[in-house]
Design an enzyme around this catalytic site. Structure first.
Site, PDB file in Angstrom:
ATOM      1  N   LYS A  22     110.520  63.789 131.619  1.00  0.00           N
ATOM      2  CA  LYS A  22     111.153  64.412 132.788  1.00  0.00           C
ATOM      3  C   LYS A  22     110.862  63.619 134.055  1.00  0.00           C
ATOM      4  CE  LYS A  22     109.213  67.788 135.233  1.00  0.00           C
ATOM      5  NZ  LYS A  22     109.372  67.904 136.700  1.00  0.00           N
ATOM      6  N   ASN A  23     109.604  63.241 134.241  1.00  0.00           N
ATOM      7  CA  ASN A  23     109.216  62.582 135.485  1.00  0.00           C
ATOM      8  C   ASN A  23     109.743  61.157 135.589  1.00  0.00           C
ATOM      9  OD1 ASN A  23     107.898  64.855 136.374  1.00  0.00           O
ATOM     10  ND2 ASN A  23     105.871  64.186 135.688  1.00  0.00           N
ATOM     11  N   ARG A  91     111.296  69.516 144.048  1.00  0.00           N
ATOM     12  CA  ARG A  91     110.836  68.547 145.041  1.00  0.00           C
ATOM     13  C   ARG A  91     111.350  67.127 144.787  1.00  0.00           C
ATOM     14  NH1 ARG A  91     106.568  70.138 148.480  1.00  0.00           N
ATOM     15  NH2 ARG A  91     105.968  72.296 148.122  1.00  0.00           N
ATOM     16  N   CYS A 115     107.506  73.715 142.685  1.00  0.00           N
ATOM     17  CA  CYS A 115     106.309  74.504 142.356  1.00  0.00           C
ATOM     18  C   CYS A 115     105.423  74.697 143.594  1.00  0.00           C
ATOM     19  CB  CYS A 115     105.488  73.797 141.274  1.00  0.00           C
ATOM     20  SG  CYS A 115     106.224  73.866 139.642  1.00  0.00           S
ATOM     21  N   ARG A 120     102.364  68.746 149.341  1.00  0.00           N
ATOM     22  CA  ARG A 120     103.068  67.530 148.924  1.00  0.00           C
ATOM     23  C   ARG A 120     103.993  67.023 150.036  1.00  0.00           C
ATOM     24  NH1 ARG A 120     104.890  67.952 142.638  1.00  0.00           N
ATOM     25  NH2 ARG A 120     105.572  70.049 143.066  1.00  0.00           N
ATOM     26  N   PRO A 121     103.440  66.646 151.193  1.00  0.00           N
ATOM     27  CA  PRO A 121     104.291  66.239 152.305  1.00  0.00           C
ATOM     28  C   PRO A 121     105.077  64.967 151.985  1.00  0.00           C
ATOM     29  CG  PRO A 121     102.004  65.678 152.746  1.00  0.00           C
ATOM     30  CD  PRO A 121     102.009  66.497 151.496  1.00  0.00           C
ATOM     31  N   VAL A 122     106.194  64.809 152.693  1.00  0.00           N
ATOM     32  CA  VAL A 122     107.046  63.639 152.458  1.00  0.00           C
ATOM     33  C   VAL A 122     106.832  62.581 153.534  1.00  0.00           C
ATOM     34  CG1 VAL A 122     108.774  64.968 151.204  1.00  0.00           C
ATOM     35  CG2 VAL A 122     108.993  64.712 153.686  1.00  0.00           C
ATOM     36  N   ASP A 123     105.725  62.676 154.266  1.00  0.00           N
ATOM     37  CA  ASP A 123     105.464  61.746 155.366  1.00  0.00           C
ATOM     38  C   ASP A 123     105.522  60.288 154.917  1.00  0.00           C
ATOM     39  OD1 ASP A 123     104.660  64.292 156.079  1.00  0.00           O
ATOM     40  OD2 ASP A 123     103.061  63.603 157.401  1.00  0.00           O
ATOM     41  N   LEU A 124     104.937  59.986 153.746  1.00  0.00           N
ATOM     42  CA  LEU A 124     104.898  58.588 153.304  1.00  0.00           C
ATOM     43  C   LEU A 124     106.294  58.056 153.024  1.00  0.00           C
ATOM     44  CD1 LEU A 124     101.755  58.389 150.984  1.00  0.00           C
ATOM     45  CD2 LEU A 124     101.941  58.079 153.451  1.00  0.00           C
ATOM     46  N   ASP A 304      98.962  66.521 136.165  1.00  0.00           N
ATOM     47  CA  ASP A 304      99.893  67.328 135.373  1.00  0.00           C
ATOM     48  C   ASP A 304      99.309  67.762 134.028  1.00  0.00           C
ATOM     49  OD1 ASP A 304     101.853  67.417 137.259  1.00  0.00           O
ATOM     50  OD2 ASP A 304     103.203  66.002 136.292  1.00  0.00           O
ATOM     51  N   ILE A 326      94.359  65.789 143.569  1.00  0.00           N
ATOM     52  CA  ILE A 326      95.729  65.435 143.958  1.00  0.00           C
ATOM     53  C   ILE A 326      96.390  66.548 144.763  1.00  0.00           C
ATOM     54  CG2 ILE A 326      97.959  64.603 143.132  1.00  0.00           C
ATOM     55  CD1 ILE A 326      95.639  62.735 142.456  1.00  0.00           C
ATOM     56  N   ARG A 396     111.738  74.186 133.131  1.00  0.00           N
ATOM     57  CA  ARG A 396     111.975  73.061 134.032  1.00  0.00           C
ATOM     58  C   ARG A 396     111.481  71.754 133.440  1.00  0.00           C
ATOM     59  NH1 ARG A 396     108.835  73.552 138.726  1.00  0.00           N
ATOM     60  NH2 ARG A 396     109.811  71.557 139.203  1.00  0.00           N
TER      61      ARG A 396
END
Length: 416
Positions: A22-23, A91, A115, A120-124, A304, A326, A396
């Site tokens: 999936k990933n 996400r 989830c 899990r910010p998207v800043d990067l 995970d 993490i 999922r």
């Protein structure tokens, strides 16, 4: 809303075929935005998250045509909006941002959902794209991004390893003007798989498999065919299922090399792993004993697999400690496992597990994707009946759970 009912106490015996990852599939599907030609992906699992990504790509004008285990993606980008009602479900939807900017120089992407395991910010992602020439602002829950003169190469050093940011910037850089270097990049097998697909599409990437990726931008990418690698998290999860039930299962198609840290921890706990050319056997010959684990970026122990390994440690002899580095909110399965008789005390980023001789069936509730399978594992080992609610999380990321487990002897059924 569906639930799963499990009557535990049956050692699993048989073969489980491992599905495509999936990933890996999610970023590979977004590669369909990088070319007008057809991209064909094989070894694709049937999962709710992939259906969500297909719906998002259709919103952008990319047709996703399934045929058995194959997805054929093709079309022209007609829309650069990634709306909230789709993105909120997953996400990984943020991965359309880089390709849209690279191809169309603009994108309006909702801030992502998924989830509830952490911020899990998207800043990067955003800082990296800004370094490549994008102009970004946040407006009413959306990322508004433009690249008026196109994206250009840049030197980007990640302050910490981020799989998603590595994927997004890697795809954007493939079509940027000039050379981009990503330092402290993620090295997960799914990143290597993405690089393999991009190379097949005509990208120019150096350093694949290392923490420094150098991408020389090209004018355009073309269509390609790519087989998705087997799912290492599904592999590790079913390895824990064999171990927690005291059974013996062959994981067909699994790649042991992608699960080094997990297999090392299982072996240390007393699980026997026997590798074959097309997979490996998992067997618990004797008792389990507690093993400590710390989640880390690849090649460390994957976050995970934390919840599933915790379920296994709940029935191991002695004590163990699992530390989550993490995500800051990934122990929500602890109270549910404790309802089944586990003795787990979570404090901050660590959980102490004192093994018990047996778990007992109980009604429990899934809180996120991987936590949901930790409850399945506990239920397989428990005495009596367990009903797990909110199993849409399970759908999922795990394909045909009931069928795969039932084929190995599990007493499991889905109920409305």
């Amino acid at each position: 809303m569906d639930s799963i009912r499990i009557t535990g106490g049956v050692p699993l015996r048989g073969t489980i075929a491992i599905s495509g990852a999936k990933n890996a599939a999610l970023p590979l599907m977004t590669c369909g935005l990088l070319t007008d030609e057809r991209l064909v992906l094989s070894n694709v699992a049937k999962l709710a998250d992939l259906a969500t990504m297909a719906a998002l790509l259709a919103q952008h004008g990319i047709a996703v045509e399934p045929s058995g285990r194959t997805l054929s993606l093709g079309g022209h980008i007609t829309n650069t909006l990634a709306p909230y009602d789709i993105v909120r479900k997953m996400r990984a939807s943020i991965l359309v941002l880089g390709p849209l900017l690279a191809r169309r120089r603009e994108a309006r992407v909702s801030l992502p959902g998924g989830c509830a395991i952490g911020t899990r910010p998207v800043d990067l992602h955003l800082k990296g794209l800004e370094a490549m020439g994008a102009v970004i602002k946040l407006d009413a829950g959306y990322i508004e991004a433009t690249a008026p003169t196109g994206l250009h190469g840049a030197q980007i050093v990640f302050p910490f390893v981020s799989v998603g940011a590595t994927e997004n910037l890697l795809m954007a850089a493939a079509l940027a003007d000039g050379t981009t270097t990503l330092k402290n990049a993620a090295r997960e097998p799914e990143i290597i798989d993405l690089c393999a697909c991009l190379l097949a599409m005509g990208a120019n990437i150096e350093g694949v498999g290392t923490d420094t990726l150098t991408i020389h931008g090209v004018k355009s990418l073309h269509g390609a065919q790519h087989a998705i690698l087997p799912d290492r998290i599904e592999t590790g999860t079913y390895a824990c299922a064999a171990a927690i039930t005291g059974g013996k299962v062959f994981l067909e198609g699994a790649r042991a090399a992608d699960l080094g840290a997990v297999l090392s921890s299982l072996r240390e706990a007393g699980v026997v792993i026997t590798e074959e050319p097309n997979g490996f056997w998992v067997e618990r010959a004797n008792g389990l004993h507690g093993v400590d684990a710390v989640t880390e970026p690849f090649p460390g122990f994957p976050t995970d697999m934390q919840a599933q390994f915790m379920a296994l440690m709940a029935v191991a002899e002695g004590a163990s400690m699992i530390t989550e580095t993490i995500f800051e909110n990934r122990f929500m399965h602890v109270p549910e496992l404790n309802r089944m008789g586990a003795r787990i005390n979570a404090h901050g980023s660590s959980a102490i597990i004192r093994g018990v001789k047996k778990l007992t069936g109980a009604p429990v509730m899934a809180t996120d994707l991987r936590a949901s399978f930790s409850l399945v594992l506990a239920a397989l080992a428990a005495e009596g009946e367990t009903t797990i609610s909110r199993v849409y999380h399970l759908d999922r990321g795990y394909e045909a759970v009931e069928q795969k487990l039932a084929a190995c002897g599990a007493r499991i059924e889905r109920i409305g």
